[in-house]
Structures are given as structure tokens and as C-alpha cells.
Scaffold this active site. Structure first.
Site, mmCIF file in Angstrom:
data_model
loop_
_atom_site.group_PDB
_atom_site.id
_atom_site.type_symbol
_atom_site.label_atom_id
_atom_site.label_comp_id
_atom_site.label_asym_id
_atom_site.label_seq_id
_atom_site.Cartn_x
_atom_site.Cartn_y
_atom_site.Cartn_z
ATOM 1 N N CYS A 157 -30.084 -41.779 -0.252
ATOM 2 C CA CYS A 157 -29.032 -42.670 0.272
ATOM 3 C C CYS A 157 -29.595 -43.855 1.069
ATOM 4 O O CYS A 157 -28.994 -44.926 1.085
ATOM 5 C CB CYS A 157 -28.049 -41.882 1.125
ATOM 6 S SG CYS A 157 -28.844 -40.765 2.281
ATOM 7 N N HIS A 252 -25.271 -46.127 6.565
ATOM 8 C CA HIS A 252 -26.693 -46.306 6.899
ATOM 9 C C HIS A 252 -26.984 -47.798 7.035
ATOM 10 O O HIS A 252 -26.594 -48.602 6.172
ATOM 11 C CB HIS A 252 -27.579 -45.759 5.773
ATOM 12 C CG HIS A 252 -27.636 -44.259 5.684
ATOM 13 N ND1 HIS A 252 -27.056 -43.418 6.612
ATOM 14 C CD2 HIS A 252 -28.249 -43.455 4.770
ATOM 15 C CE1 HIS A 252 -27.294 -42.155 6.264
ATOM 16 N NE2 HIS A 252 -28.002 -42.156 5.157
HETATM 17 P P1 NAP Z 1 -24.163 -29.771 2.862
HETATM 18 O O1 NAP Z 1 -23.044 -30.395 3.614
HETATM 19 O O2 NAP Z 1 -25.116 -28.898 3.609
HETATM 20 O O3 NAP Z 1 -23.557 -28.941 1.605
HETATM 21 C C1 NAP Z 1 -24.381 -28.087 0.846
HETATM 22 C C2 NAP Z 1 -23.630 -27.432 -0.319
HETATM 23 O O4 NAP Z 1 -24.581 -26.591 -1.043
HETATM 24 C C3 NAP Z 1 -22.474 -26.532 0.104
HETATM 25 O O5 NAP Z 1 -21.448 -26.592 -0.852
HETATM 26 C C4 NAP Z 1 -23.107 -25.136 0.092
HETATM 27 O O6 NAP Z 1 -22.178 -24.081 -0.153
HETATM 28 C C5 NAP Z 1 -24.034 -25.262 -1.106
HETATM 29 N N1 NAP Z 1 -25.108 -24.257 -1.009
HETATM 30 C C6 NAP Z 1 -25.920 -24.013 0.053
HETATM 31 N N2 NAP Z 1 -26.744 -22.975 -0.214
HETATM 32 C C7 NAP Z 1 -26.449 -22.556 -1.468
HETATM 33 C C8 NAP Z 1 -26.938 -21.511 -2.311
HETATM 34 N N3 NAP Z 1 -27.904 -20.686 -1.917
HETATM 35 N N4 NAP Z 1 -26.415 -21.378 -3.552
HETATM 36 C C9 NAP Z 1 -25.438 -22.216 -3.985
HETATM 37 N N5 NAP Z 1 -24.907 -23.214 -3.214
HETATM 38 C C10 NAP Z 1 -25.417 -23.386 -1.980
HETATM 39 O O7 NAP Z 1 -25.099 -30.893 2.177
HETATM 40 P P2 NAP Z 1 -24.690 -32.403 1.734
HETATM 41 O O8 NAP Z 1 -24.973 -33.373 2.816
HETATM 42 O O9 NAP Z 1 -23.357 -32.386 1.117
HETATM 43 O O10 NAP Z 1 -25.800 -32.712 0.634
HETATM 44 C C11 NAP Z 1 -25.717 -32.169 -0.690
HETATM 45 C C12 NAP Z 1 -26.858 -32.761 -1.530
HETATM 46 O O11 NAP Z 1 -26.696 -34.190 -1.618
HETATM 47 C C13 NAP Z 1 -28.236 -32.514 -0.916
HETATM 48 O O12 NAP Z 1 -29.155 -32.265 -1.955
HETATM 49 C C14 NAP Z 1 -28.550 -33.826 -0.210
HETATM 50 O O13 NAP Z 1 -29.917 -34.060 -0.093
HETATM 51 C C15 NAP Z 1 -27.872 -34.833 -1.133
HETATM 52 N N6 NAP Z 1 -27.444 -36.100 -0.501
HETATM 53 C C16 NAP Z 1 -26.696 -36.102 0.647
HETATM 54 C C17 NAP Z 1 -26.279 -37.332 1.178
HETATM 55 C C18 NAP Z 1 -25.437 -37.436 2.429
HETATM 56 O O14 NAP Z 1 -25.157 -38.569 2.855
HETATM 57 N N7 NAP Z 1 -24.996 -36.340 3.048
HETATM 58 C C19 NAP Z 1 -26.609 -38.514 0.536
HETATM 59 C C20 NAP Z 1 -27.352 -38.474 -0.659
HETATM 60 C C21 NAP Z 1 -27.762 -37.263 -1.165
HETATM 61 P P3 NAP Z 1 -21.549 -23.191 1.060
HETATM 62 O O15 NAP Z 1 -20.531 -24.058 1.751
HETATM 63 O O16 NAP Z 1 -20.959 -22.041 0.368
HETATM 64 O O17 NAP Z 1 -22.697 -22.844 1.981
#
Ligand code: NAP
Length: 366
Positions: A157, A252
């Protein structure tokens, strides 16, 4: 037109929730499948998410009553959706294996995770910049013996704040040799629940694990070219970055200084640079993709803009908003750029990738 059924892996997280909201009234796609960790599997989406719904509006009614599936079992998605958005937060090796498992089941994966960004035959797409990298997908399918499935990913991002302005200049004949980038990244970028409040309120954290490497290297793949059965990286620009976490919810910011790879008399003036940026358009605009901004780069002239709270929603959260373009005493020019990290930088950027894939026929025979 019948909508294409889609799944969201990681649907309960920060980015997953954005997907659910942004796809609510999408003209081409409809969410029919949600998956997350085994902790959430078997429960109704609304029961898991209502206490941590972060988007500020209601949970879309048609998704609220879907039962969450275990994202670790790709076979569960077969017949329930045609392709998936991957917004999982797990170990890199686990995500890589899982995304491949979905592709092997004939389900294309449009991913936000970093696990496959450096896989040589996986395109890392910013549709305005490297739509031509879609050509590698056929090779990827051949390498794995996949008939319908494939993987396409988004970059980190933080890059979305300056990649389009950088590309616009390079494309206009002004190659860039070196860049110094300092990012001020929003807390939502750390997922939910993210950075502890005691570290974030009244504070700045001058380190984000792995982020500087991504900021410095991913641009080279995006600016690279398809070469046979892989994507060959560009050699320039050389980037030095410092990535910080600041107490902003979404958006950002990046402070960027750049040096052109040109003799002094061939370097563009500030006026030329602004003209290049404000006239920048590309394939998503020509195709009028539903999530494409009309103006991908917006230049502001107020001395105190862009600001996250005032500017992050520009062009539906899909624009790169630039201000403070001026001469740099060390390099050539410097500016401040802003983009919405969970829209352009994550879910809506992923949706734009899927719209590009659909419009180029990649979802035709699913
Ligand atoms: P997050 O809020 O921590 O959400 C993580 C998700 O993954 C939740 O749905 C969680 O499910 C699931 N998960 C965690 N452990 C798991 C497992 N063992 N098996 C299956 N599912 C699992 O993270 P996020 O910020 O949304 O980011 C998600 C992805 O996008 C990451 O790879 C991150 O690097 C990328 N990303 C994020 C952003 C941003 O601005 N936040 C920007 C670009 C890219 P539960 O709720 O059931 O735990």
C-alpha cells in the site's frame, strides 16, 4: 448482465471488510462466499464481525447472513464462487501455498498479500502502469498446469502514494535515477486490532517490519517488462525509504524527493511536471472500469495539502493526491503525495485489478 460470484478470503479483517462494503453494489461482481480463520469458520458473518465492523456503515445485508468458511480449505469454495479476493494475514509460506491451492482448483486469486509478489510469473498490478504484465498469466498457467486458475497480486500500500506520478514522468520521457521516500502510514495499514493504542496515541513509530524493503524493491517489478516466462525488473530508480506509522486512521502520506536520469538542460520544469501529472490517464480510464478514478493524479496548490482527513476520499479514494511540488536542494524536485491505503492501496485497488482482468477476458470461461 449476470454478476460474477466472488469470494473474499480474510473477509473478517480490515481489508476484507472494505471488500465486503465496496462490493455491495458492484455492477459486475457479487459476494457469495466469505472465508476466514478456523476461529471464525461455521459462524454467521454478522456474528463475527458486528463487534469489530470498522467501515462506519451497516454490514451489507446479503453478506451478513453468510456462514464463514475455513479459508484453509480451497475445495470448499469450488462451485460457490468463480474467483476470490485474498486478504489473508498469515505466514507468507502458508498464504503462498493457499493461493496456489485455490488456483489449482480453477479459482483465480486476486491478492492483497505479499506472499506471491516476488513470484516471477505472477503479475504485481497497478492497472494504470503495468496492464501489459497480464501477458505473463498464460505462462503461469502453463508452468503449473492450471487451466482456469491463476494468481494476480497488488503491490504494497505504501507504493500507491507515488507509483503513478513516478510512472507518468518516466512515460513522458523523464527517467528517474534516484528517489528518497519517507512515508507516514496510517494505523489501518497494520490490520485489526493493529498497533496497541499506547504505542500509537500521541506518538510516531519509526519502524514498520519489512515495509522499507517492499517500498524500495516492488517499484522495480512494476516498472519491469515481461521477458519470456518471467517479469524482468527495471534497473532504476534506486530508492531509499524510511517508513513510519502515524496516528492517522486511513491514508498513507509520502514525502518524495527525486533525481532525473538526464542532463541538467533536459530535466522538466515544475510546470511541465504538473501538466504531465494532471493529464495522466491510462487503460482503466479508457475502459471506464467501474472503480477507476477519472483523474488518477490530482494536484493541489494549497501550501498545506494533501492531508489525510481532507484528501483521502478524492476520486472515491482511488486518486494519488499531490501537493507541495517544489525544487529540491539535493535532488531535482520534491513533493508530498497521499493515497487511501485500504481503498486504492488495498480493497478497491484489488477490485480494479479484477475489473481489468474481467475486461481483458480472464474470467470468461470460469
Ligand atoms: P487483518 O485485519 O489482520 O485481517 C486478517 C484476516 O486473515 C482475517 O479475516 C483473519 O480471520 C484471517 N486469518 C488470520 N489467520 C488466519 C488463518 N490461520 N487461516 C485463515 N484465515 C486467517 O489484516 P488486513 O489489514 O486486513 O490485511 C490483510 C492482507 O492484506 C495482509 O496480507 C496485508 O499485508 C494486506 N494488505 C493490507 C493493507 C492495509 O491497509 N491494511 C494494505 C495492503 C495490503 P479471523 O478474523 O477469523 O482471524
Amino acid at each position: 448482465m449476470e454478476k460474477i460470484s466472488v469470494g473474499v478470503l480474510g473477509a473478517t479483517g480490515m481489508v476484507g471488510q472494505r471488500y465486503i462494503k465496496l462490493l455491495e453494489n458492484h455492477p459486475w461482481f457479487k459476494v457469495t462466499y466469505v472465508a476466514a480463520s478456523p476461529r471464525s469458520a461455521g459462524k454467521l458473518y454478522k456474528d463475527v464481525v458486528s463487534s469489530k465492523w470498522l467501515i462506519g456503515e451497516e454490514i451489507p445485508a446479503d453478506v451478513a447472513n453468510l456462514t464463514i468458511q475455513d479459508a484453509n480449505d480451497a475445495k470448499l469454495a469450488v462451485g460457490k464462487c468463480k474467483f476470490v479476493f485474498s486478504a489473508l494475514e498469515m505466514g507468507k509460506d502458508e498464504i503462498k501455498a493457499l493461493e496456489e491451492a485455490y488456483a489449482a482448483e480453477g479459482i483465480p486469486v486476486v491478492s492483497n498479500a505479499s506472499a506471491n509478489r516476488w513470484t516471477e510469473d505472477v503479475p504485481m498490478l497497478v492497472p494504470e502502469i503495468n496492464y501489459s504484465h497480464l501477458d505473463i498469466i498464460k505462462k503461469q498457467q502453463e508452468h503449473h498446469g492450471w487451466k482456469k486458475g491463476f494468481i494476480a497480486v497488488k503491490p504494497n500500500c505504501s507504493l500507491q502514494t507515488y507509483m503513478m506520478p513516478l510512472h507518468a514522468l518516466i512515460q513522458a520521457g523523464y527517467p528517474v535515477k534516484r528517489m528518497i521516500v519517507t512515508t507516514l502510514q496510517a494505523t489501518s495499514g497494520a490490520g485489526y486490532p493493529g498497533v496497541p493504542s499506547f504505542d500509537m496515541i500521541d506518538n510516531i513509530v519509526p519502524f514498520i517490519g519489512g515495509e522499507e524493503e517492499k517500498t524500495e524493491k516492488e517499484c522495480l517489478k512494476i516498472l519491469g517488462k515481461v521477458d519470456g516466462d518471467k517479469i524482468a525488473n527495471a534497473a532504476l530508480p534506486l530508492v531509499s525509504s524510511t517508513c513510519t506509522r502515524v496516528p492517522v486512521i486511513d491514508g498513507h502520506t509520502a514525502c518524495v524527493s527525486l533525481e532525473f536520469d538526464l542532463p541538467e538542460d533536459k530535466k522538466p520544469s515544475l510546470e511541465e511536471i504538473e501538466k504531465i501529472w494532471t493529464s495522466y490517464k491510462s487503460v482503466p480510464q479508457e475502459l471506464e472500469l467501474p472503480s477507476a478514478p477519472v483523474h488518477p493524479i490530482v494536484v493541489r496548490h494549497e501550501e498545506n495539502r494533501p492531508q489525510p482527513r481532507r484528501d483521502r476520499e478524492t476520486e472515491k479514494g482511488m486518486a494519488c493526491v499531490i501537493g507541495r511540488l517544489r525544487k529540491c536542494a539535493v535532488f531535482d524536485v520534491k513533493f508530498v503525495a497521499l493515497s487511501h491505503n485500504t481503498k486504492r492501496g488495498a480493497a478497491m485497488g484489488g477490485i480494479l485489478n479484477a475489473e481489468l482482468l474481467k475486461s481483458k477476458g480472464f474470467f470468461d470461461n470460469l
